[in-house]
Design a protein around this motif. Structure first.
Motif, PDB file in Angstrom:
ATOM      1  N   LEU A  14       0.821  -1.206   0.000  1.00 45.51           N
ATOM      2  CA  LEU A  14       0.000   0.000   0.000  1.00 45.51           C
ATOM      3  C   LEU A  14       0.859   1.263   0.000  1.00 45.51           C
ATOM      4  O   LEU A  14       0.519   2.242  -0.652  1.00 45.51           O
ATOM      5  N   GLY A  15       1.961   1.245   0.731  1.00 47.26           N
ATOM      6  CA  GLY A  15       2.859   2.396   0.712  1.00 47.26           C
ATOM      7  C   GLY A  15       3.431   2.639  -0.675  1.00 47.26           C
ATOM      8  O   GLY A  15       3.491   3.779  -1.155  1.00 47.26           O
ATOM      9  N   THR A  16       3.828   1.556  -1.352  1.00 52.41           N
ATOM     10  CA  THR A  16       4.343   1.679  -2.715  1.00 52.41           C
ATOM     11  C   THR A  16       3.253   2.179  -3.659  1.00 52.41           C
ATOM     12  O   THR A  16       3.510   3.047  -4.500  1.00 52.41           O
ATOM     13  N   LEU A  17       2.048   1.653  -3.514  1.00 53.15           N
ATOM     14  CA  LEU A  17       0.933   2.087  -4.353  1.00 53.15           C
ATOM     15  C   LEU A  17       0.607   3.566  -4.119  1.00 53.15           C
ATOM     16  O   LEU A  17       0.324   4.305  -5.066  1.00 53.15           O
ATOM     17  N   THR A  18       0.671   4.010  -2.872  1.00 56.29           N
ATOM     18  CA  THR A  18       0.404   5.420  -2.563  1.00 56.29           C
ATOM     19  C   THR A  18       1.471   6.323  -3.171  1.00 56.29           C
ATOM     20  O   THR A  18       1.157   7.389  -3.721  1.00 56.29           O
ATOM     21  N   TYR A  53       2.209  25.850  -5.703  1.00 53.16           N
ATOM     22  CA  TYR A  53       2.778  25.572  -4.384  1.00 53.16           C
ATOM     23  C   TYR A  53       1.852  24.703  -3.533  1.00 53.16           C
ATOM     24  O   TYR A  53       2.297  23.772  -2.865  1.00 53.16           O
ATOM     25  N   LEU A  54       0.570  24.978  -3.576  1.00 51.00           N
ATOM     26  CA  LEU A  54      -0.384  24.192  -2.809  1.00 51.00           C
ATOM     27  C   LEU A  54      -0.404  22.741  -3.285  1.00 51.00           C
ATOM     28  O   LEU A  54      -0.360  21.809  -2.482  1.00 51.00           O
ATOM     29  N   ASN A  55      -0.451  22.532  -4.580  1.00 52.53           N
ATOM     30  CA  ASN A  55      -0.484  21.171  -5.104  1.00 52.53           C
ATOM     31  C   ASN A  55       0.828  20.438  -4.890  1.00 52.53           C
ATOM     32  O   ASN A  55       0.828  19.229  -4.649  1.00 52.53           O
ATOM     33  N   LEU A  56       1.947  21.132  -4.955  1.00 56.47           N
ATOM     34  CA  LEU A  56       3.232  20.485  -4.662  1.00 56.47           C
ATOM     35  C   LEU A  56       3.315  20.076  -3.192  1.00 56.47           C
ATOM     36  O   LEU A  56       3.854  19.014  -2.873  1.00 56.47           O
ATOM     37  N   ILE A  57       2.751  20.882  -2.306  1.00 55.95           N
ATOM     38  CA  ILE A  57       2.710  20.511  -0.884  1.00 55.95           C
ATOM     39  C   ILE A  57       1.850  19.272  -0.694  1.00 55.95           C
ATOM     40  O   ILE A  57       2.207  18.352   0.053  1.00 55.95           O
ATOM     41  N   ILE A  58       0.711  19.201  -1.389  1.00 56.55           N
ATOM     42  CA  ILE A  58      -0.160  18.032  -1.292  1.00 56.55           C
ATOM     43  C   ILE A  58       0.546  16.788  -1.823  1.00 56.55           C
ATOM     44  O   ILE A  58       0.475  15.711  -1.221  1.00 56.55           O
ATOM     45  N   ILE A  59       1.255  16.915  -2.930  1.00 57.75           N
ATOM     46  CA  ILE A  59       1.972  15.772  -3.502  1.00 57.75           C
ATOM     47  C   ILE A  59       3.056  15.288  -2.552  1.00 57.75           C
ATOM     48  O   ILE A  59       3.214  14.078  -2.330  1.00 57.75           O
ATOM     49  N   VAL A  60       3.804  16.216  -1.953  1.00 58.27           N
ATOM     50  CA  VAL A  60       4.855  15.834  -1.002  1.00 58.27           C
ATOM     51  C   VAL A  60       4.240  15.153   0.220  1.00 58.27           C
ATOM     52  O   VAL A  60       4.780  14.153   0.720  1.00 58.27           O
ATOM     53  N   MET A  61       3.111  15.659   0.699  1.00 61.72           N
ATOM     54  CA  MET A  61       2.443  15.024   1.843  1.00 61.72           C
ATOM     55  C   MET A  61       1.965  13.611   1.496  1.00 61.72           C
ATOM     56  O   MET A  61       2.060  12.701   2.322  1.00 61.72           O
ATOM     57  N   LEU A  62       1.473  13.399   0.288  1.00 64.26           N
ATOM     58  CA  LEU A  62       1.055  12.061  -0.129  1.00 64.26           C
ATOM     59  C   LEU A  62       2.244  11.109  -0.217  1.00 64.26           C
ATOM     60  O   LEU A  62       2.143   9.944   0.179  1.00 64.26           O
ATOM     61  N   ILE A  63       3.358  11.594  -0.721  1.00 68.47           N
ATOM     62  CA  ILE A  63       4.548  10.743  -0.801  1.00 68.47           C
ATOM     63  C   ILE A  63       5.058  10.408   0.595  1.00 68.47           C
ATOM     64  O   ILE A  63       5.426   9.255   0.872  1.00 68.47           O
ATOM     65  N   ILE A  64       5.044  11.367   1.506  1.00 66.53           N
ATOM     66  CA  ILE A  64       5.466  11.107   2.886  1.00 66.53           C
ATOM     67  C   ILE A  64       4.523  10.108   3.556  1.00 66.53           C
ATOM     68  O   ILE A  64       4.968   9.199   4.261  1.00 66.53           O
TER      69      ILE A  64
END
Length: 142
Positions: A14-18, A53-64
């Motif tokens: 699941l982590g890899t899929l996320t 910037y907002l979407n890049l923050i969301i993407i980084v949070m999803l990867i974390i």
């Protein structure tokens, strides 16, 4: 007590899929923003900079969150840590289901079904952690 084998395998999957889904969303977002700036006759830098910037923050949070999901089942040994991880899984599963229902028809059916699958598997991971670690049982461990 059952050994927590399935939750570790499912957590890594699941982590890899996320992480893959977040990277795909990021790639689609960057392609869309590039095409918007290319085909737009007017350039509105204020709104696009904030959106980027907002979407890049969301993407980084999803990867974390993908990394946390992949690593946490291997490292948590105590009941309190497992309880926090169960809450984390259920919250992310609920958020993924809400995002699926909000984005129906907006992201494309394949990507929407990936979001739905991620939400369901987060619920399954939380359930597996509960069952494998006997977290909320009233019986005493022998």
């Amino acid at each position: 007590m059952i050994k927590p084998r399935y939750s570790k395998i499912l957590g890594a999957f699941l982590g890899t899929l996320t992480i893959i889904a977040a990277s795909g969303f990021g790639l689609l977002f960057l392609i869309g923003m590039g095409l918007q700036q290319t085909f737009s006759s007017e350039m509105d830098h204020a709104s696009t900079d904030q959106s980027i910037y907002l979407n890049l923050i969301i993407i980084v949070m999803l990867i974390i969150s993908g990394f946390i999901t992949a690593i946490a089942p291997f490292t948590l040994k105590k009941t309190a840590g497992n309880s926090i991880f169960v809450g984390y899984c259920f919250i992310l599963g609920f958020i993924a289901l809400v995002v699926f229902f909000i984005s129906i028809g907006a992201l494309g059916s394949a990507f929407e079904y990936v979001i739905l699958a991620i939400g369901i598997v987060y619920f399954l991971l939380g359930y597996l952690v509960i069952k494998e670690n006997n977290l909320f049982s009233r019986r005493k461990k022998v």
